[in-house]
Design an enzyme around this catalytic site. Structure first.
Site, PDB file in Angstrom:
ATOM      1  N   SER A  99      11.013  16.822 -48.886  1.00 53.59           N
ATOM      2  CA  SER A  99      11.995  16.172 -48.024  1.00 53.59           C
ATOM      3  C   SER A  99      11.695  14.686 -47.898  1.00 53.59           C
ATOM      4  CB  SER A  99      11.918  16.807 -46.632  1.00 53.59           C
ATOM      5  OG  SER A  99      12.727  16.124 -45.713  1.00 53.59           O
ATOM      6  N   SER A 100      12.693  13.935 -47.447  1.00 57.79           N
ATOM      7  CA  SER A 100      12.464  12.522 -47.100  1.00 57.79           C
ATOM      8  C   SER A 100      12.494  12.313 -45.589  1.00 57.79           C
ATOM      9  CB  SER A 100      13.555  11.646 -47.721  1.00 57.79           C
ATOM     10  OG  SER A 100      13.538  11.761 -49.108  1.00 57.79           O
ATOM     11  N   ASP A 138      17.098  20.044 -52.732  1.00 61.16           N
ATOM     12  CA  ASP A 138      15.962  19.122 -52.591  1.00 61.16           C
ATOM     13  C   ASP A 138      14.770  19.517 -53.474  1.00 61.16           C
ATOM     14  OD1 ASP A 138      17.124  17.301 -50.945  1.00 61.16           O
ATOM     15  OD2 ASP A 138      16.216  18.018 -49.093  1.00 61.16           O
ATOM     16  N   ASN A 182      21.090  19.550 -45.071  1.00 59.73           N
ATOM     17  CA  ASN A 182      21.147  18.728 -46.278  1.00 59.73           C
ATOM     18  C   ASN A 182      22.462  17.946 -46.273  1.00 59.73           C
ATOM     19  OD1 ASN A 182      20.169  17.476 -48.510  1.00 59.73           O
ATOM     20  ND2 ASN A 182      20.910  18.991 -49.943  1.00 59.73           N
ATOM     21  N   GLU A 185      19.848  23.295 -48.788  1.00 60.70           N
ATOM     22  CA  GLU A 185      18.594  22.543 -48.951  1.00 60.70           C
ATOM     23  C   GLU A 185      17.934  22.787 -50.303  1.00 60.70           C
ATOM     24  OE1 GLU A 185      17.782  19.739 -46.789  1.00 60.70           O
ATOM     25  OE2 GLU A 185      18.173  21.344 -45.365  1.00 60.70           O
ATOM     26  N   THR A 228      18.347  18.986 -40.427  1.00 63.84           N
ATOM     27  CA  THR A 228      19.407  18.863 -41.428  1.00 63.84           C
ATOM     28  C   THR A 228      19.866  20.191 -41.984  1.00 63.84           C
ATOM     29  OG1 THR A 228      19.998  17.701 -43.468  1.00 63.84           O
ATOM     30  CG2 THR A 228      17.814  18.656 -43.395  1.00 63.84           C
ATOM     31  N   ARG A 238      10.817  23.254 -41.849  1.00 63.73           N
ATOM     32  CA  ARG A 238      11.604  23.073 -43.062  1.00 63.73           C
ATOM     33  C   ARG A 238      12.007  24.439 -43.623  1.00 63.73           C
ATOM     34  NH1 ARG A 238      14.617  19.441 -45.902  1.00 63.73           N
ATOM     35  NH2 ARG A 238      13.949  19.147 -48.043  1.00 63.73           N
ATOM     36  N   THR A 245      22.540  14.337 -42.038  1.00 65.77           N
ATOM     37  CA  THR A 245      21.317  14.877 -41.461  1.00 65.77           C
ATOM     38  C   THR A 245      21.377  14.256 -40.087  1.00 65.77           C
ATOM     39  OG1 THR A 245      20.077  15.106 -43.496  1.00 65.77           O
ATOM     40  CG2 THR A 245      18.766  14.575 -41.571  1.00 65.77           C
TER      41      THR A 245
HETATM   42  O1  DON Z   1      15.251  16.597 -46.447  1.00 62.69           O
HETATM   43  C1  DON Z   1      15.825  15.697 -47.025  1.00 62.69           C
HETATM   44  O2  DON Z   1      15.268  14.706 -47.434  1.00 62.69           O
HETATM   45  C2  DON Z   1      17.332  15.764 -47.216  1.00 62.69           C
HETATM   46  N1  DON Z   1      17.759  17.127 -47.253  1.00 62.69           N
HETATM   47  C3  DON Z   1      17.992  15.004 -46.124  1.00 62.69           C
HETATM   48  C4  DON Z   1      19.488  14.988 -46.285  1.00 62.69           C
HETATM   49  C5  DON Z   1      20.123  13.868 -45.561  1.00 62.69           C
HETATM   50  O3  DON Z   1      19.487  13.058 -44.948  1.00 62.69           O
HETATM   51  C6  DON Z   1      21.589  13.792 -45.688  1.00 62.69           C
HETATM   52  N2  DON Z   1      22.040  12.665 -44.967  1.00 62.69           N
HETATM   53  N3  DON Z   1      22.451  11.802 -44.583  1.00 62.69           N
END
Ligand code: DON
Length: 563
Positions: free
Chosen positions: A439-440, A410, A388, A407, A386, A94, A368
């Site tokens: 993050s998710s 987030d 982001n 990012e 990703t 990350r 992502t």
């Molecule tokens: O880490 C995360 O949760 C987000 N930055 C993910 C972003 C994302 O999935 C965008 N997408 N469709």
């Protein structure tokens, strides 16, 4: 044969949960589900040459940095969940906040969050982690030469690739969005030539990839690439320095491991919220279903139940989750069986609870991308990676040819103020130098009781990743759908706020939608995905890429010369 008979009896007694164990006697196969054809083919070529799943994943990650610039990257970060030689593992690559970042860096003089700063331009970028991640994975598990694994990406950047229509459309949309918002970036200069059907070459990116190919991790975090990045930052008032780059480390962490319906789920720990959230969601669902008539797939009862559970999951996410190197994440308590049972017992299967009343429990296509790989030895890799939002910050490092992430959004720019994905957070996820933003992303591997890989899954989608992964596990294993059905069945998502709002895929039956509205829900149409899933069935591996994307899944027997 007796072996098979015993397994048959076991399956008959325990229901569908352990079907995949009988696959042990099928011929070896290898499978890939990846978000575009270039990356899927590169991964399968590595497997066919005798490489393992980690080798194939490294090749895939670098190809995506060339052919899927919306999310594939070397200027972003991600997570890898893997099972290698039967041992579960997790690699955190990350992004982290630059050393000069500070808690209130996105607030104006009145303490209000500035709308664009954490999303567009170089101040939105965290220190990239992807190259360090691939290097760490290779050091530990790689079996083919690093240079071989970079070659497909170098070729595609240097010689070009034919631009798919969906990519060209996304580029056009991103340029238009930049114009509408009055953003200044250098995106068009790099990407406007990538029109549908044209051959798109990226010479600066090819040179950067060659430095990584020849020098390994140092080809990115030191020397010319690091200097280009740090100079670019200085020119645009960004924060990342050469010192930040040289400090960056990918980190091996203990994955979240929980038992569920007889399987073991191996998934993402903090700084992802995803693994804990999926474990809670599946766990509460299992508890809530006890003593009830089983809810059928995507019925009103099912959608309501999972939505109520989601509210509790997201209340905990906002309060307790952040970078475990900076805060104490009460991980064991959050997935403890008794805690899960207590939270599940508070769900009313027939009525919506007031969002204000849901407190954290312990004390009181944007873009992502994801890919899944299984090799002929049964090793599995799931990577979600990703920038982001699609194309990240929109800023390409001049001279180095790669897009930087956005990012930093987030993090929680201010306690209680939602980020782009509507996620709220507080102290646990506030900005601090060198901290990783919550993050998710939830790359997940599910194992059978005898530790065979039953499922490999993951998805993009911001906070909806958690629902996509949860529901893909339920679809494939609880409802025993094929890979194709599991990734394409309509999904839904509830994240506590906005109150009583369910985001819903098109495709959920109209009558059910009306019933949900009568119950008091507001429904918002949204597409989630794109899921990349591999499932083991008694007949062998079954793989699928969600149809709405531009992915490709492949299942093949190993080359005869390599068996
Ligand atoms: O880490 C995360 O949760 C987000 N930055 C993910 C972003 C994302 O999935 C965008 N997408 N469709």
């Amino acid at each position: 044969m007796r072996h098979i008979l015993w397994i048959f009896l076991f399956v008959a007694v325990t229901g569908c949960a352990y079907q995949s164990d009988i696959a042990a006697d099928t011929a070896p196969q290898q499978a890939v589900a990846a978000p575009d054809t270039f990356s899927a083919n590169a991964a399968m070529a590595v497997l066919q040459e005798g490489g393992n799943a980690v080798d194939a994943a490294i090749a895939t990650q670098f190809v995506l940095a060339v052919t899927l610039p919306e999310a594939g990257n070397i200027g972003g970060g991600g997570f890898m969940t893997l099972v290698h030689d039967g041992k579960p593992g997790f690699l955190d690559f990350r992004e982290m906040a630059p050393g000069k970042a500070s808690r209130d860096m996105y607030l104006d003089a009145n303490g209000k969050v500035k709308p664009h700063d954490s999303l567009y331009g170089v101040r939105a970028s965290g220190v990239p982690g992807s190259v360090a991640g691939m290097w760490a994975a290779h050091q530990k598990h790689g079996s083919m030469p690093w240079s071989r694994l970079l070659q497909p990406a170098v070729n595609l950047a240097e010689q070009g690739f034919v631009v798919p229509e969906k990519l060209a459309r996304n580029i056009e949309r991103f340029v238009k969005k930049g114009q509408e918002k009055g953003l200044s970036n250098n995106f068009s200069r790099y990407f406007s030539k990538a029109t549908a059907g044209s051959t798109f070459v990226q010479p600066e990116l090819a040179a950067t990839l060659k430095r990584i190919q020849n020098e390994g991790k140092a080809g990115f975090y030191e020397g010319k690439t690091a200097r280009l990045l740090a100079d670019f930052m200085q020119q645009h008032d960004g924060l990342i320095t050469e010192d930040d780059l040289s400090r960056y480390q990918a980190i091996w962490r203990e994955p979240v491991q929980v038992s569920w319906q007889g399987y073991t789920l191996v998934t993402a720990p903090a700084p992802s919220s995803g693994g804990i959230a999926v474990a809670q969601w599946l766990g509460m669902f299992e508890q809530a279903q006890q003593g009830m008539t089983p809810a059928s797939h995507n019925s009103v009862e099912y959608i309501h139940l999972l939505s109520e559970i989601g509210k509790r999951v997201f209340a905990d996410r906002a309060k307790y989750l952040g970078d475990p190197d900076f805060i104490d994440v009460p991980m064991a308590q959050l997935i403890d069986d008794k805690y899960i049972a207590r939270r599940a017992s508070q769900v009313n299967p027939a009525a919506i609870s007031d969002s204000q009343s849901i407190k954290p429990g312990l004390h009181e296509s944007e873009q992502t991308t994801h890919f899944s790989i299984v090799d002929k030895w049964g090793n599995a890799v799931a990577i979600t990676t990703t920038l982001n939002l699609g194309f990240g910050s929109g800023m390409v490092v001049s001279g180095a040819g790669f897009l930087l992430n956005d990012e930093m959004d987030d993090f929680s720019a201010k306690a209680g103020v939602p980020n782009f994905f509507g996620a709220v957070g507080g102290k646990a996820n506030e900005i601090q130098p060198y901290k990783r933003m919550l993050s998710s992303m939830t790359p997940t591997v599910v194992l059978t009781p005898n530790k065979d890989v039953a499922l490999v899954t993951g998805s993009p989608g911001g906070t909806t990743i958690i629902s996509s992964v949860t529901q893909s596990v339920l679809n494939a294993l609880h409802f025993d759908m094929s890979a194709e059905q599991a990734v394409n069945a309509p999904r839904f998502h509830h994240q506590l706020w906005p109150e009583n709002t369910i985001r819903i895929h098109s495709g959920i039956d109209e009558v059910k939608q009306q019933e949900l509205q009568r119950l008091g829900y507001t429904l918002k149409q949204q597409n989630f995905g794109d899921l990349q899933l591999i499932k083991r069935t008694p007949e062998g591996l079954d793989a699928a890429s969600q149809r709405s994307g531009r992915g490709l899944s492949l299942v093949e027997a190993p080359a005869a010369s390599d068996q």
